[in-house]
Design an enzyme around this catalytic site. Structure first.
Site: not given
Ligand code: ADP
Length: 541
Positions: A186, A331, A438, A443
């Site tokens: 990640t 994940e 917040k 929220w």
């Molecule tokens: P990170 O950005 O933490 O490296 P990922 O690339 O796995 O991790 O991204 C996951 C996160 O991206 C999700 O938990 C969510 O917050 C965001 N995300 C993914 N797809 C969408 C979507 N269609 N709309 C809003 N948020 C999204």
């Protein structure tokens, strides 16, 4: 009593064997780092993957050992996907947009034995070659003619030379389907990156679900161009799905600007694509500026961050390209939900339909989800109540690579996203828990506020963050990039919110900037903006 059916492990190599036997002449087209366009068939892909697997064995790569890649979307990267996992070794895709220090940390943590990289990343590898502790071999993913000369990398090997030394006569080994197949970290915006270790079983099951009509909707009649990088959650599984269904693949290499993508879409007859909103912004701007259309594109999958409805209607209304909004994370392999319509939605008018499509969608079979309150109790599916989103299923992380404690809560993985779920099962992300605003204990959903700003014709990009406030603790602050050569004032933009949301949700102020900070996967780095503008409202007061 047990069922009396055959038992075969679900292995990634089976996808390749199937593609070769049933779709042998299907094409894989790649724009190469070297500049030209390369074409091969699935038959070639299968042969070369076997040769590369033999080459990996010759380098001493054994069962369970990690092979790192620093590479764009291309056929050699695809060959490594199958060669390494097919042997029972683990393909570790590194994100080249990370800082060198972070790369070293990740490669050491993963204990990569071999590092394969595209020519583009030579300077990056030169910078880390003496620092990574476990890498024994460095492989440049190119041919002899393009091999670089460098004294900064020991044991530099040439991909095509390694491959040419093998005959490809290899039968893929069979082993337990729960064997690790690939590893992806990640991006770690907080703390160290965490490794998610996929298995053959999780990958194959995820591919079945992803290919479904209400998933990524992929078939042998499709030409798929994954813009989402193969170093980011396995390009959302498309390299596996394409072999499963026999779809033609088109890889853009490093050329991700609007012009290059549009040309490739048209030249190769691309029907389906996938990427994050920031990439599509470039493509839409280019198409608009040049009066272009898409003659073969029928669908695009948009995820990774929220797709603004304004972008959806640009694709759908102006270009007749259907948008499938999808949600997932590293994940979750990554597919969790996809926003396909139900039959009851087909009679809706455009505006009501857009309200459904703006949501992140329904869980694909295999993913179970729920939202919970601060006390952990499950919240109702009324489309209004928001809470933390938790998921579970066979392609969802159980524990992190080398992780000592389980991230799960009663068997569920807490996503860190805040969401609502409606009575039809459509989930909508309102925020990430670390990004929520917040205000006076209530929220405010930053994604809603961003979507409205993005619908303003003068706005190119917008991010909404929590800024400290003397009375309300936090209030929304909008950070905006204007489109080139258009005027837009703070007052005009704030007036645009009138009637679209509850009055108290309206951002307190607007900061205009030249660009937003983007992370390694093309998402806005809101923590950077918070660092910079957290006290903006206090200062203004
Ligand atoms: P990170 O950005 O933490 O490296 P990922 O690339 O796995 O991790 O991204 C996951 C996160 O991206 C999700 O938990 C969510 O917050 C965001 N995300 C993914 N797809 C969408 C979507 N269609 N709309 C809003 N948020 C999204």
């Amino acid at each position: 009593m047990q069922g009396a059916m055959q038992s075969h492990p679900l292995l990634i190599s089976n996808l390749l064997v199937h593609a070769e036997r049933h779709h042998g002449d299907q094409e894989v087209v790649s724009r190469r780092v070297e500049g030209d366009l390369h074409r091969q068939t699935f038959r070639d892909l299968a042969q070369r993957s076997r040769q590369m697997a033999q080459a990996m064995q010759a380098l001493g790569v054994g069962f369970g050992q990690r092979v790192g890649t620093l590479a764009w979307n291309g056929y050699r990267h695809m060959e490594l996907y199958y060669a390494v996992s097919g042997l029972g070794a683990v393909l570790h895709t590194l994100n080249p947009r990370l800082h060198a220090d972070q790369l070293v940390w990740i490669a050491d943590h993963a204990e990569d034995e071999v590092l394969c990289f595209d020519l583009t990343f030579l300077p990056l590898v030169e910078a880390v070659a003496n620092r990574v502790k476990t890498v024994k071999h460095f492989v440049v993913m190119t041919d002899r003619a393009h091999m670089p000369v460098t004294d900064k990398i020991p044991n530099l090997l040439c991909y095509e030379d390694l491959l040419a030394a093998q005959d490809g006569r290899l039968s893929w080994p069979s082993f337990d389907e729960n064997t690790a197949s690939s590893l992806c970290y990640t991006s770690g915006t907080t703390g160290h990156p965490k490794g998610v270790l996929y298995s053959h079983r999780s990958t194959v099951l995820h591919s079945y679900a992803a290919a479904l009509p209400d998933g990524l909707q992929c078939s042998a009649a499709d030409t798929v161009l994954p813009v989402v990088p193969m170093f980011h959650v396995n390009a959302w599984g498309l390299p596996y799905v394409a072999c499963m269904v026999g779809a033609k693949l088109v890889f853009p290499g490093p050329f991700l600007d609007g012009k290059s993508l549009h040309e490739l879409f048209e030249a190769e007859g691309v029907t389906l694509s996938a990427g994050v909103p920031t990439v599509w912004q470039g493509l839409l701007a280019y198409a608009e500026a040049n009066g272009l259309h898409f003659s073969t594109m029928r669908r695009t999958i948009i995820g990774g961050s929220a797709c603004p409805p304004a972008m959806m209607s640009a694709f759908q209304d102006r270009y007749q390209v259907a948008v499938l909004h999808a949600w997932g994370m590293t994940e979750i392999s990554p597919l969790g939900t996809a926003c396909a319509l139900k039959s009851k939605h087909l009679a809706l008018g455009p505006a009501e339909r857009m309200q459904v499509q703006a949501k992140q969608g329904r869980a694909v079979f295999g993913v179970d989800m729920k939202i919970v309150g601060e006390d952990g109790a499950e919240l109702p599916w009324d489309g209004q109540t928001s809470g933390e989103l938790l998921v579970r299923g066979p392609w969802i992380v159980g524990r992190y690579f080398k992780g000592e404690s389980s991230p799960l809560v009663d068997g569920w993985f807490p996503t860190g996203d805040v969401a609502t779920i409606d009575a039809d099962g459509y989930m909508q992300i309102t925020d990430r828990s670390k990004d929520v605003i917040k205000s006076g204990g209530e929220w405010i959903g930053s994604i809603d506020l961003e979507n409205i700003a993005m619908a303003h014709p003068a706005v190119a990009a917008a991010a909404c963050i929590a800024a400290r406030h003397a009375k309300w603790d936090e209030r929304p602050l909008l950070v905006v990039v204007r489109k080139a050569d258009v005027a837009l004032t703070r007052e005009e933009l704030l007036a645009f919110y009138d009637g679209k949301i509850a009055k108290w949700w309206t951002p307190d102020d607007v900061v205009f900037v030249d660009q937003l900070p983007l992370g390694a996967t093309g998402k806005v780095l809101k923590h950077r903006l918070r660092d910079q503008y957290a006290d903006h409202l206090l200062a203004a007061a």
